[in-house]
Design a protein around this motif. Structure first.
Motif, PDB file in Angstrom:
ATOM      1  N   TYR A 209     -48.448  15.729 -87.760  1.00  0.00           N
ATOM      2  CA  TYR A 209     -48.859  14.644 -86.874  1.00  0.00           C
ATOM      3  C   TYR A 209     -47.660  13.790 -86.473  1.00  0.00           C
ATOM      4  N   GLU A 210     -46.856  13.404 -87.442  1.00  0.00           N
ATOM      5  CA  GLU A 210     -45.703  12.567 -87.147  1.00  0.00           C
ATOM      6  C   GLU A 210     -44.650  13.310 -86.339  1.00  0.00           C
ATOM      7  N   THR A 211     -44.546  14.633 -86.538  1.00  0.00           N
ATOM      8  CA  THR A 211     -43.538  15.426 -85.827  1.00  0.00           C
ATOM      9  C   THR A 211     -43.944  15.720 -84.397  1.00  0.00           C
ATOM     10  N   VAL A 212     -45.234  16.062 -84.217  1.00  0.00           N
ATOM     11  CA  VAL A 212     -45.722  16.474 -82.897  1.00  0.00           C
ATOM     12  C   VAL A 212     -45.965  15.274 -81.986  1.00  0.00           C
ATOM     13  N   LYS A 213     -46.323  14.136 -82.535  1.00  0.00           N
ATOM     14  CA  LYS A 213     -46.686  12.972 -81.726  1.00  0.00           C
ATOM     15  C   LYS A 213     -45.621  12.596 -80.698  1.00  0.00           C
ATOM     16  N   PRO A 214     -44.321  12.573 -81.052  1.00  0.00           N
ATOM     17  CA  PRO A 214     -43.310  12.213 -80.030  1.00  0.00           C
ATOM     18  C   PRO A 214     -43.212  13.208 -78.879  1.00  0.00           C
TER      19      PRO A 214
ATOM     20  N   GLN B 133     -51.087   7.331 -77.157  1.00  0.00           N
ATOM     21  CA  GLN B 133     -51.907   6.126 -77.291  1.00  0.00           C
ATOM     22  C   GLN B 133     -53.325   6.478 -77.739  1.00  0.00           C
ATOM     23  N   VAL B 134     -53.876   7.533 -77.142  1.00  0.00           N
ATOM     24  CA  VAL B 134     -55.238   7.950 -77.490  1.00  0.00           C
ATOM     25  C   VAL B 134     -55.310   8.352 -78.959  1.00  0.00           C
ATOM     26  N   ILE B 135     -54.362   9.185 -79.402  1.00  0.00           N
ATOM     27  CA  ILE B 135     -54.371   9.662 -80.790  1.00  0.00           C
ATOM     28  C   ILE B 135     -54.125   8.516 -81.756  1.00  0.00           C
TER      29      ILE B 135
ATOM     30  N   ASP C  41     -56.051   5.075 -85.972  1.00  0.00           N
ATOM     31  CA  ASP C  41     -56.204   3.702 -86.457  1.00  0.00           C
ATOM     32  C   ASP C  41     -57.670   3.360 -86.712  1.00  0.00           C
ATOM     33  N   ASN C  42     -58.548   3.833 -85.821  1.00  0.00           N
ATOM     34  CA  ASN C  42     -59.980   3.594 -86.012  1.00  0.00           C
ATOM     35  C   ASN C  42     -60.496   4.261 -87.288  1.00  0.00           C
TER      36      ASN C  42
ATOM     37  N   ARG D 286     -62.563  10.620 -75.500  1.00  0.00           N
ATOM     38  CA  ARG D 286     -61.329   9.850 -75.291  1.00  0.00           C
ATOM     39  C   ARG D 286     -60.826   9.961 -73.854  1.00  0.00           C
ATOM     40  N   GLY D 287     -61.514  10.779 -73.040  1.00  0.00           N
ATOM     41  CA  GLY D 287     -61.050  10.998 -71.670  1.00  0.00           C
ATOM     42  C   GLY D 287     -61.367   9.850 -70.727  1.00  0.00           C
TER      43      GLY D 287
END
Length: 202
Positions: A80-85, A93-95, A100-101, A201-202
């Motif tokens: 998650y941390e690697t792919v997010k950037p 922002q969506v993810i 966070d939710n 999320r769309g």
């Protein structure tokens, strides 16, 4: 297309091999974060062959499932941390909002989260991989995560051991008859969950 019956047949070959215990450990380990076939397909024939060792095999499978769950947890976090950037700003922002939710829900409904993890590990429809990766992404504390997986997965393998001790080959035949729909149901459910998440999320 009989994909899962083919994989099941392969697992049965492993179960009868001289090194079956090692194959069981490997299957239990990899199933927790990547492989699509649950360890019960090897456990059942191995337990039938040596009923007096049914609970030994169950505990061995559980141990390596927990080790695999740790790997899935770590992959969920680091992937998650690697792919997010690499994602678009909008998708990031969506993810981020989604994660966070989930973290907020986890903190506000701690006991419910533990119950959901235990139930997810107990039943065969939601893939174990989804549970371990999601827990790593959200950041469920490691010790409670392992405890929930141990209870949920432990009940599954111990129940199988008990059924084999009590009913023998009838329990294994039941698993054989239902493996195809269980496998496809898991994949369909995973696809529906992904589609619902993208649509919401769309």
């Amino acid at each position: 297309m009989r994909l899962f019956e083919t994989l099941y047949a392969r697992a049965l070959v492993w179960a009868r091999a001289p090194r079956a215990v090692y194959y069981l450990c490997a299957l239990s380990f990899f199933e927790a974060f990547i492989f699509p076939i649950m360890p019960e397909v090897m456990l059942a024939p191995m337990m039938l062959g040596k009923r007096h060792k049914a609970f030994f095999y169950a505990n061995l499978s559980l141990l390596f499932s927990l080790l695999g769950a740790l790997v899935g947890y770590a992959l969920g976090h680091w992937a998650y941390e690697t792919v997010k950037p690499l994602l678009s700003v909008h998708m990031q922002q969506v993810i981020t909002v989604w994660v966070d939710n989930l973290r907020t829900d986890m903190n506000q409904h701690w006991l419910a989260m533990l119950g959901a993890l235990t139930l997810a590990a107990l039943q065969p429809v939601i893939p174990m991989k989804l549970v371990t990766w999601a827990a790593g992404i959200v950041g469920v504390p490691v010790l409670p995560f392992l405890a929930c997986v141990a209870v949920g997965r432990g009940k599954r393998v111990w129940l199988l051991a008990l059924l084999i001790r009590l009913f023998g080959e009838r329990a294994e035949r039941m698993l054989h008859r239902n493996i195809e729909w269980i496998g496809w149901a898991a994949l369909v459910l995973l696809g529906l969950l992904l589609g619902w998440w993208l649509w919401s999320r769309g």
